[in-house]
Design an enzyme around this catalytic site. Structure first.
Site, PDB file in Angstrom:
ATOM      1  N   HIS A 106       0.860  -1.189   0.000  1.00  8.78           N
ATOM      2  CA  HIS A 106       0.000   0.000   0.000  1.00  8.78           C
ATOM      3  C   HIS A 106       0.889   1.230   0.000  1.00  8.78           C
ATOM      4  CE1 HIS A 106      -1.655   3.219   2.748  1.00  8.78           C
ATOM      5  NE2 HIS A 106      -2.536   3.250   1.763  1.00  8.78           N
ATOM      6  N   VAL A 109       0.315   9.198  -1.190  1.00 11.81           N
ATOM      7  CA  VAL A 109       0.890  10.529  -0.984  1.00 11.81           C
ATOM      8  C   VAL A 109      -0.219  11.548  -1.201  1.00 11.81           C
ATOM      9  CG1 VAL A 109       3.362  10.143  -1.409  1.00 11.81           C
ATOM     10  CG2 VAL A 109       1.829  10.449  -3.352  1.00 11.81           C
ATOM     11  N   HIS A 175      -8.055  -4.105  18.116  1.00  3.17           N
ATOM     12  CA  HIS A 175      -8.956  -5.172  18.561  1.00  3.17           C
ATOM     13  C   HIS A 175      -8.320  -6.556  18.449  1.00  3.17           C
ATOM     14  CE1 HIS A 175      -9.555  -4.952  14.218  1.00  3.17           C
ATOM     15  NE2 HIS A 175     -10.122  -6.130  14.243  1.00  3.17           N
ATOM     16  N   GLY A 258     -18.133  12.574   1.021  1.00  3.38           N
ATOM     17  CA  GLY A 258     -18.905  12.245  -0.177  1.00  3.38           C
ATOM     18  C   GLY A 258     -18.005  11.861  -1.333  1.00  3.38           C
ATOM     19  N   GLY A 259     -16.860  11.254  -1.013  1.00  3.61           N
ATOM     20  CA  GLY A 259     -15.958  10.759  -2.056  1.00  3.61           C
ATOM     21  C   GLY A 259     -16.615   9.607  -2.796  1.00  3.61           C
TER      22      GLY A 259
END
Length: 299
Positions: A106, A109, A175, A258-259
């Protein structure tokens, strides 16, 4: 000097092109591009390579969104941003290889600027890259971290240890009480000493990702694997999903602003499995992973 968002945008677009070309050259398959617009302002281009010879799924996303007001996820720890218009842009990618001996990787930038009339702009860079192996290969981890350390070196001796620690702290599943992988670099809120220096560092991280990852892919891609390795890979991918949906700030920011949901969730592995209280066989390569991903100094 005044932050130049247009220069950053041009770099990010060319970085997306460059990374996609390099990944496609290794795989042999092509990326499919999907350009999109955001109703509230901005848009992006998502590129996905699916069912390739090496990569089961690779997604490389560019986005540039802007708006009149900041979302709650951003103002929670930066109250001074309330009431400002904002621009956020970045390249984000996740590569899920088919061969379980190749780690998932992953990288991200990004640049953020918030402005209001009569006030100095608030801006910063962020980013990094991290590696999530399924099988423990020490030489791969050393190469990954050595590349990270070397690109940080020109910016100061303390940069790599600081951003490595930040990465270890960030990619942690509370978790489960375990790391997501072996880490790498993570930085955020970078705005000193000046815009140009910060921009140069962000460019170095963006370009450094393929230097860190592709030699590992070349080293592992011909290794023979079977059902056992695939089963373990799918099980461990579950941790990836858990982190992204429960802990990741970027996912939360994207959904709250809201992407584009398809692009935000492009990081998800195409196949994954959960198994109640599954335990690896004692002394097996699968059992070795839990020790391998514990925080340590690799270089």
């Amino acid at each position: 000097m005044k932050p130049d968002a247009q220069r950053v945008k041009q770099f990010l677009l060319s970085l997306q092109d460059d990374i996609c070309q390099q990944l496609a050259a290794v795989d042999g398959a092509d990326f499919v591009e999907d350009s999109w617009q955001r109703d509230a302002g901005g848009g992006g281009r998502s590129r996905v390579l699916r069912n390739g010879g090496v990569f089961e799924q690779a997604g490389v996303n560019f986005s540039h969104v802007h708006g009149d007001a900041m979302p709650a996820s951003a103002t929670a720890h930066r109250p001074e941003l309330a009431g400002r218009s904002f621009e956020a842009m970045g390249v984000s990618l996740v590569v899920h290889p088919l061969n379980p001996y190749i780690p998932t990787s992953h990288a991200n930038v990004r640049f953020f600027i918030a402005e209001k009339p009569g006030a100095e702009p608030v801006w910063w860079f962020g980013g990094g890259f991290d590696l999530t192996p399924y099988y423990a290969f020490e030489e791969d981890a050393i190469h990954w971290h050595r590349t990270a350390r070397d690109l940080c070196q020109p910016y100061g001796e303390d940069v790599y240890p600081r951003y490595k620690k930040w990465c270890d702290d960030y990619f942690f599943l509370k978790h489960r009480d375990e790391q997501r992988g072996i880490g790498g670099l993570f930085f955020d809120d970078l705005n000193t000493p000046d815009f140009d220096s910060c921009f140069r560092f962000m460019q170095a991280v963006g370009k450094g990702y393929t230097d860190a990852f592709l030699p590992i892919v070349e080293r592992r891609k011909a290794m023979v694997w079977g059902e056992r390795e695939r089963h373990f890979q799918l099980y461990r991918r579950g941790r990836y999903v858990e982190f992204n949906l429960v802990w990741d700030r970027g996912t939360l920011f994207g959904l709250q602003t809201g992407g584009r949901t398809e692009s935000i969730l492009m990081s998800m592995p195409p196949l994954v499995r959960w198994e109640y209280d599954w335990q690896p066989e004692e002394g097996s390569p699968e059992a070795a992973l839990s020790e391998f991903i514990k925080v340590r100094d690799w270089v």
